[in-house]
Design a protein around this motif. Structure first.
Motif, PDB file in Angstrom:
ATOM      1  N   MET A   2      31.141  41.259  40.637  1.00 52.86           N
ATOM      2  CA  MET A   2      31.747  40.314  41.548  1.00 52.86           C
ATOM      3  C   MET A   2      31.573  38.904  40.988  1.00 52.86           C
ATOM      4  O   MET A   2      30.515  38.558  40.482  1.00 52.86           O
ATOM      5  CB  MET A   2      31.084  40.409  42.925  1.00 52.86           C
ATOM      6  N   THR A   3      32.629  38.105  41.108  1.00 53.35           N
ATOM      7  CA  THR A   3      32.570  36.717  40.669  1.00 53.35           C
ATOM      8  C   THR A   3      32.964  35.812  41.831  1.00 53.35           C
ATOM      9  O   THR A   3      33.434  36.287  42.867  1.00 53.35           O
ATOM     10  CB  THR A   3      33.535  36.450  39.498  1.00 53.35           C
ATOM     11  N   GLU A   4      32.792  34.508  41.641  1.00 50.07           N
ATOM     12  CA  GLU A   4      33.188  33.550  42.673  1.00 50.07           C
ATOM     13  C   GLU A   4      34.637  33.103  42.509  1.00 50.07           C
ATOM     14  O   GLU A   4      35.094  32.235  43.246  1.00 50.07           O
ATOM     15  CB  GLU A   4      32.261  32.339  42.645  1.00 50.07           C
ATOM     16  N   GLU A   5      35.360  33.688  41.576  1.00 46.75           N
ATOM     17  CA  GLU A   5      36.756  33.319  41.381  1.00 46.75           C
ATOM     18  C   GLU A   5      37.568  33.647  42.628  1.00 46.75           C
ATOM     19  O   GLU A   5      37.358  34.670  43.264  1.00 46.75           O
ATOM     20  CB  GLU A   5      37.358  34.089  40.215  1.00 46.75           C
TER      21      GLU A   5
ATOM     22  N   ASN B 292      40.770  34.994  43.695  1.00 44.39           N
ATOM     23  CA  ASN B 292      41.836  35.780  43.086  1.00 44.39           C
ATOM     24  C   ASN B 292      42.977  36.065  44.049  1.00 44.39           C
ATOM     25  O   ASN B 292      43.755  36.991  43.834  1.00 44.39           O
ATOM     26  CB  ASN B 292      41.268  37.081  42.523  1.00 44.39           C
TER      27      ASN B 292
ATOM     28  N   LEU C 280      35.876  26.940  47.072  1.00 42.19           N
ATOM     29  CA  LEU C 280      35.175  28.124  47.563  1.00 42.19           C
ATOM     30  C   LEU C 280      34.924  28.025  49.062  1.00 42.19           C
ATOM     31  O   LEU C 280      35.120  28.991  49.806  1.00 42.19           O
ATOM     32  CB  LEU C 280      33.855  28.305  46.817  1.00 42.19           C
TER      33      LEU C 280
ATOM     34  N   TRP D 105      25.551  28.548  48.537  1.00 45.76           N
ATOM     35  CA  TRP D 105      26.750  28.895  47.789  1.00 45.76           C
ATOM     36  C   TRP D 105      27.736  27.744  47.929  1.00 45.76           C
ATOM     37  O   TRP D 105      27.685  27.000  48.914  1.00 45.76           O
ATOM     38  CB  TRP D 105      27.295  30.173  48.402  1.00 45.76           C
TER      39      TRP D 105
END
Length: 192
Positions: free
Chosen positions: A1-4, A6, A32, A182
């Protein structure tokens, strides 16, 4: 998992972002955080939404993108120049009421209103008039704030103010609070 992110950005976002950069405004909402705002907005179909601190409308665009056709959003700011950017790109959305107003005056004049979702992105509703804004939250309503992790533009003594704010939220028996380390630091609270 990434913070991109999408998934698609809201249609007006890139234009608002370009206008924001051209304006010299240096306190835009983090993408974000905006993505989370959209996701949480989708959880309140037909809801009444409040954004304290429109800025140029970056976060506003994401909130609107998550709202359904029956929901409404009131967003205010005291800076006419910034609001003009939001109006240019979002002003045709019938669900949105953009208001030029001082935060204290608006909160006091609208104390009887109730909302299902409040994003406090300015001092009023966060560090000022917090109790009054929390009283506007319906049971089950979401209260969301960002910029809770240290920011380079924080003035001297602001870290203590932020810590005291978090402690105060956590002390409220009618709120369930989650702190997300975050993005720029997000708090999501729900009123019981």
């Amino acid at each position: 998992m990434t913070e991109e992110i999408n998934q698609n950005y809201p249609p007006a976002y890139l234009k608002i972002d370009a206008a924001t950069q051209a304006s010299g405004f240096t306190m835009p909402s983090d993408p974000l955080t905006c993505s989370l705002l959209r996701t949480l907005a989708a959880a309140k179909p037909g809801g009444k939404f409040l954004e304290l601190g429109t800025g140029t409308g970056l976060a506003t665009a994401w909130i609107l993108d998550g709202m359904d056709g029956e929901a409404t959003l009131v967003s205010f700011d005291n800076d006419a120049t910034l609001l003009a950017i939001a109006r240019e790109f979002l002003g045709e959305d019938r669900r949105l009421s953009l208001v030029e107003a001082d935060g204290e005056a608006w909160v006091q004049a609208n104390a009887g209103q109730k909302f299902d979702y409040i994003f406090a992105d300015t001092w009023h509703g966060k560090y000022l008039l917090l109790d009054e804004v929390l009283a506007m939250l319906n049971p089950g309503g979401l209260y969301i704030v960002d910029d809770m992790l240290p920011q380079p533009n924080w003035p001297e003594g602001h870290a203590e103010k932020a810590a005291n704010f978090v402690k105060y939220l956590e002390s409220q028996s009618d709120l369930l609070v989650s702190k997300l380390h975050w993005a720029t630091g997000v708090i999501v609270a729900v009123k019981r």
